[in-house]
Design a protein around this motif. Sequence first.
Motif, mmCIF file in Angstrom:
data_model
loop_
_atom_site.group_PDB
_atom_site.id
_atom_site.type_symbol
_atom_site.label_atom_id
_atom_site.label_comp_id
_atom_site.label_asym_id
_atom_site.label_seq_id
_atom_site.Cartn_x
_atom_site.Cartn_y
_atom_site.Cartn_z
ATOM 1 N N PRO A 156 0.666 -1.624 0.030
ATOM 2 C CA PRO A 156 0.303 0.058 -0.094
ATOM 3 C C PRO A 156 0.623 1.308 -0.067
ATOM 4 N N GLU A 157 1.951 1.202 0.941
ATOM 5 C CA GLU A 157 2.913 2.099 0.335
ATOM 6 C C GLU A 157 3.703 2.744 -1.067
ATOM 7 N N THR B 223 1.809 -5.068 -8.119
ATOM 8 C CA THR B 223 1.483 -6.592 -7.333
ATOM 9 C C THR B 223 2.192 -8.083 -6.859
ATOM 10 N N PHE C 52 6.632 6.389 -8.255
ATOM 11 C CA PHE C 52 6.511 6.370 -7.637
ATOM 12 C C PHE C 52 7.370 7.060 -6.390
ATOM 13 N N LEU D 115 1.578 2.025 -3.776
ATOM 14 C CA LEU D 115 0.912 2.006 -4.018
ATOM 15 C C LEU D 115 0.483 3.770 -4.424
ATOM 16 N N ALA D 116 0.090 3.802 -3.410
ATOM 17 C CA ALA D 116 -0.168 5.324 -3.410
ATOM 18 C C ALA D 116 0.094 6.476 -3.633
ATOM 19 N N SER D 117 1.141 6.400 -3.898
ATOM 20 C CA SER D 117 1.933 7.605 -4.972
ATOM 21 C C SER D 117 2.259 7.426 -6.378
#
Length: 334
Positions: free
Chosen positions: A11-12, A323, A39, A14-16
Amino acid sequence: MTDAAPVPPLPEILASARVVSLPLASRFRGVDVREAVLFEGPEGWTEFSPFVEYGDAEAATWLAAALDFGWMPQPAPVRNEVHVNATVPAVAAASVPSVLARYDGCRTAKVKVAEAGQTLADDVARVRAVREAMGPEGRVRLDANGAWNLDEAEHAIHALAEFDLEYVEQPCASVDELVELRRRVKYMGVPIAADESVRKADDPLAVARAGAADLLVVKAQPLGGVRRALEIVEAAGLPAVVSSALDTSVGLGMGVALAAALPHLDFDCGLGTASLFTTDVASPTLAPRAGVLPVGRVIPDPALLDENAASADRRDWWLARVTRCHALLEAGRA
């Protein structure tokens, strides 16, 4: 060997994440558009852009490089700028001047040869045009991407040697072929460089141990990052050229960091490939000025990220790939 960097939570990452699609000025490596995921980590922006045909196991090494660059401190530079070469795709000879005009002040040109569907006569015409444009003091190197067999490579190098070649990159695919070719062309004084035999090999040092090359071409992403690539160069004990994998300016910044950290850098590097794009993710783009690139992190322009955003289906494809590769890295660290 450098310890593997911790894998940050998915998640860290993919957040950016931003997926971009950049059109090329000329078809290159069989593509007209280059896609990449960018990212931002604690150390800055980074890039994940393995070619679409690569499987997840190979692509996971590219993700390891991206995470290392974005989440880990990098080796200190020993120079503040890097000289780069122009890159000439397999274009018609008449198009060579317009291609070279995109590279400000570059004193070296790398010319793609052995393109599928073309002939040696096409290569000779292209390389002749590059030599004429560069003048006698310019440096001309070739890249066949392993497309010739042994006899074809010997014949081609003999036909092209008149253009005073700096070296020929990956003329044949296998290490054994490179060993024999190097023996055959030694009298011509044309050095042999290894690229795919390093970055796509299970053992990137096999080419050096076999005496199959005079120098190595190294790329940060395919080798697992700046720190890992530095280890490979040191262990190989051969001169190195740092090249790109048709990266955006963010990914090129990773290559520049590698070139800047090499203790010895005797060749211009193949990091000027932002000039192959019609647009980019940074403004100004990390393209050569007076033949050099500055050392430092590249920060993308939010407007350009929006302007060059990939379609929704391509974004989903890339994030699913991230992923899967992330899962492979986590499994490898377990």
